[in-house]
Design an enzyme around this catalytic site. Structure first.
Site, short mmCIF file in Angstrom:
data_model
loop_
_atom_site.label_atom_id
_atom_site.label_comp_id
_atom_site.label_asym_id
_atom_site.label_seq_id
_atom_site.Cartn_x
_atom_site.Cartn_y
_atom_site.Cartn_z
CD GLU A 183 -3.20 1.34 0.55
OE1 GLU A 183 -2.68 1.22 -0.70
OE2 GLU A 183 -4.20 0.95 0.91
CB THR B 23 -3.81 7.77 -2.30
OG1 THR B 23 -5.03 7.03 -2.86
CG2 THR B 23 -3.57 7.67 -1.09
N1 HSE Z 1 -6.95 7.16 4.51
C1 HSE Z 1 -6.24 7.30 3.06
C2 HSE Z 1 -6.63 8.58 2.56
C3 HSE Z 1 -7.14 6.29 2.25
O1 HSE Z 1 -7.62 9.29 2.83
O2 HSE Z 1 -5.70 9.18 1.98
C4 HSE Z 1 -6.77 6.35 0.72
O3 HSE Z 1 -5.88 5.40 0.59
#
Ligand code: HSE
Length: 307
Positions: A129, A182
């Protein structure tokens, strides 16, 4: 023991409005499929990728990186081939990288006779990830592995809590077919938040957890507020406010950005309302010229599974 396994690795919704980086839930209507195979040839080899254009080199592929993390720890006397049938578009906000990251380690663990716990699998998957989002977080990984709602109380050491799902809770997710990385959606967030916003956020998050434990749908409705992240990221998603307004006017318990977007989720009490919310989302987006997909899903309490 089996030498080959096919798995379904589900999509997930992270953050769930007030639980940035710690909370998420698992969907059952969309996910990737993967085949993991034991081989005499040592190492991790990605042999097939269908659906999207992703790297075959294990070190550059999310599924490969998590697989390598586990492989280096397990030191098995075999290698593994990985086939990826990707249905979740990368950059969609419904845990595309998480599905890849957990799929490889879950499949390998099954083929090795399940030596690792779900939390240990999550730990390996965090490495994959991190390749995609440039940050170690587990709020998509944990619900994909455990199913249902999960709370990542701590990343180091990793501690995951399973939170119950009320029986009649449904999600509707609209996925506008644009990509938001992201890493970029994280870069626009402030490093510090005001005490007043923090108080509002942890009040809502605590009450959301209580509401899920007690199946209190009215309290879920009150708790699904995000005063910290949504003001920044909402601007990245075309027609975000219109979609959110339409879902609430049509009876959704609440709505917010799914993960880092562009997908938008709403939660509903019952399938009938989830379908009404779907129609409301469709009405907004069909006027925009942006293509989109919508999924309606019960909360998937099973998580990743062998097919
Ligand atoms: N918590 C993460 C974000 C989830 O909002 O950046 C996305 O991978």
């Amino acid at each position: 023991m089996k030498n080959e396994i096919k798995i379904f690795s589900p999509a997930t919704v992270a953050n769930v409005a007030c639980g940035f980086d710690v909370f998420g839930f698992c969907l059952d209507s969309v996910g990737d499929e993967m085949v993991i195979r034991k081989t005499d040839k040592k190492g991790i080899h990605i042999t097939k990728i269908e659906g999207f254009d992703l790297p075959y080199e294990a070190e550059l592929n999310v599924a490969g990186v998590s697989a390598l993390a586990m492989y280096e720890d397990a030191k098995p006397d075999c290698g593994f081939e990985i086939e990826i049938y990707k249905h979740i578009k990368p950059g969609s906000g419904i845990g595309s990288s998480a599905a890849s990251a957990v799929g490889s380690v879950f499949g390998m663990n099954e083929l090795l006779g399940n030596p690792y716990s779900k939390t240990q699998l999550t730990k390996f998957a965090i490495k994959g990830e991190a390749l995609a989002s440039k940050c170690e977080h587990a709020d998509n990984l944990a619900p994909a592995i455990f199913g249902g709602f999960t709370l990542v109380r701590s990343v180091s050491p990793l501690e995951i809590l399973e939170i119950p799902s009320p029986n009649n809770l449904y999600a509707t997710i609209i996925h506008p077919q644009i990509e938001i990385k992201t890493s970029e959606a994280r870069a626009i967030l402030p490093n510090e938040v005001s005490l007043q916003h923090a108080i509002t956020q942890w009040g809502n998050f605590g009450s959301l957890i209580h509401a899920l434990h007690t199946s209190d749908y009215d309290l879920i409705r009150k708790s699904l507020q995000d005063v910290i992240v949504e003001p920044y990221r909402g601007k990245l998603i075309p027609h975000y406010n219109d979609v959110k307004k339409a879902t609430l006017e049509n009876g959704a318990l609440g709505a917010g950005i799914s993960g880092s977007g562009p997908s938008i989720f709403a939660l509903s009490h019952g399938l009938e309302n989830a379908n009404a919310v779907k129609q409301a989302m469709e009405q907004v987006y069909s006027k925009t010229g942006i293509s989109f997909e919508i999924h309606v899903s019960k909360i998937n309490t099973e998580g990743i599974k062998v097919l």
